[in-house]
Scaffold this motif. Structure first.
Motif, mmCIF file in Angstrom:
data_model
loop_
_atom_site.group_PDB
_atom_site.id
_atom_site.type_symbol
_atom_site.label_atom_id
_atom_site.label_comp_id
_atom_site.label_asym_id
_atom_site.label_seq_id
_atom_site.Cartn_x
_atom_site.Cartn_y
_atom_site.Cartn_z
ATOM 1 N N ILE A 14 0.782 -1.299 0.113
ATOM 2 C CA ILE A 14 0.036 -0.022 0.211
ATOM 3 C C ILE A 14 0.938 1.180 0.299
ATOM 4 C CG2 ILE A 14 -1.614 1.138 1.113
ATOM 5 C CD1 ILE A 14 -2.789 -1.221 2.630
ATOM 6 N N SER A 16 -0.479 5.143 -0.141
ATOM 7 C CA SER A 16 -1.882 5.769 -0.482
ATOM 8 C C SER A 16 -1.538 7.228 0.639
ATOM 9 C CB SER A 16 -2.722 5.053 0.298
ATOM 10 O OG SER A 16 -4.052 5.759 0.310
ATOM 11 N N LYS A 45 -8.873 4.842 11.396
ATOM 12 C CA LYS A 45 -9.369 4.164 9.974
ATOM 13 C C LYS A 45 -8.725 2.728 10.260
ATOM 14 C CE LYS A 45 -9.224 7.986 7.026
ATOM 15 N NZ LYS A 45 -8.571 8.595 5.735
ATOM 16 N N TRP A 47 -7.732 -0.290 8.167
ATOM 17 C CA TRP A 47 -7.465 -0.817 6.628
ATOM 18 C C TRP A 47 -7.696 -2.223 6.625
ATOM 19 C CZ3 TRP A 47 -5.591 2.417 2.422
ATOM 20 C CH2 TRP A 47 -5.715 3.828 2.786
ATOM 21 N N CYS A 52 -6.811 -3.150 -0.094
ATOM 22 C CA CYS A 52 -5.859 -1.868 0.100
ATOM 23 C C CYS A 52 -6.878 -0.606 0.135
ATOM 24 C CB CYS A 52 -5.064 -1.497 -1.260
ATOM 25 S SG CYS A 52 -3.761 -2.687 -1.360
ATOM 26 N N LYS A 53 -7.986 -0.851 0.882
ATOM 27 C CA LYS A 53 -8.868 0.290 1.456
ATOM 28 C C LYS A 53 -9.273 0.284 2.850
ATOM 29 C CE LYS A 53 -11.179 0.028 -3.497
ATOM 30 N NZ LYS A 53 -12.587 -0.209 -4.056
ATOM 31 N N THR A 55 -11.718 -0.062 5.424
ATOM 32 C CA THR A 55 -13.145 -0.389 5.782
ATOM 33 C C THR A 55 -14.184 -0.048 6.923
ATOM 34 O OG1 THR A 55 -12.135 -2.169 6.990
ATOM 35 C CG2 THR A 55 -12.164 -2.669 5.007
#
Length: 230
Positions: A14, A16, A45, A47, A52-53, A55
């Protein structure tokens, strides 16, 4: 930026952009594909590295997340924040339900000090919070997360630094850095000082036991120096 790197290949899994500066990251204790990140934001957050986002997002009425601590099994976690109210520390430590993102409790610590770091006991249902009152407070890691008012670990200094603390692998010792450069070892059961080390000239902000060789300790200071102790 948020970077996750495969240690064996050196490949970035990742890379980002993140909306806030990250100051704490913690992997889920039972699901290695999930981690939490927090920092200069009211949000934490979650992850998932498989997609790779982000959730889940956990949001509190605070300005900064200082530390994150998963409780056993990872169903709940704690955050320490910069929120200190006038009469008590409302939201200083918040307990969250990991799956639902609901707040379980925000009335855990009622003294007017922020807590720069949290640590879980390896064998007992307890955790500690480093406080800017120059002591480490002891809590139950089971609801309602009550503080042990009869026992606290005093002698070291915090003085606004993000001083870390940790239990030894067998849970008998609590080690913490100190703003005067020393390292303090406390007996977990009696809360008495067992030994001190004059480790650094600058503030000692981290003291961590080796996970396999418990006789080894790593310390680091505000200037970036790292030492290994036998």
């Amino acid at each position: 930026m948020l970077h996750l790197t495969d240690v064996e290949t050196g490949k970035q899994i990742i890379s980002s952009e993140n909306e806030f500066r990250i100051s704490t990251l913690k992997f889920h204790p039972t699901d290695s594909n999930v981690f939490l990140c927090g920092g200069f934001s009211p949000e934490v957050k979650a992850w998932d590295i498989r997609i790779c986002k982000v959730t889940r997002v956990y949001k509190a009425a605070v300005q900064q997340i200082l530390d994150i601590l998963f409780l056993p099994e990872g169903k709940e976690f704690l955050t320490s924040t910069d929120a200190v109210s006038r009469d008590s520390a409302d939201r200083t430590i918040i307990a969250w339900d990991f799956l639902s993102a609901a707040k379980i409790s925000n009335q855990i610590f009622h003294e007017r000090y922020t807590c720069p770091s949290l640590a879980l006991h390896p064998r007992e249902s307890m955790f500690v919070a480093q406080t800017n009152g120059n002591y480490v407070a002891l809590f139950s890691s089971q609801r309602p997360y009550r503080i042990n008012k009869k026992k606290r670990y005093e002698g070291h200094k915090v003085e606004g630094f993000a001083v870390g603390c940790e239990f030894s692998p067998d849970g008998t010792l609590l080690v913490t850095g100190s703003s005067d450069g020393k390292v303090f070892f406390y007996n977990y059961h009696t809360s008495r000082i067992v030994r001190t080390l004059s480790a650094h000239r600058e503030a000692c902000v981290s003291a961590v036991f080796h996970p396999v060789l418990p006789s080894l300790l790593a310390t680091s200071d505000w200037a970036g120096e790292i030492k290994i102790w036998q």
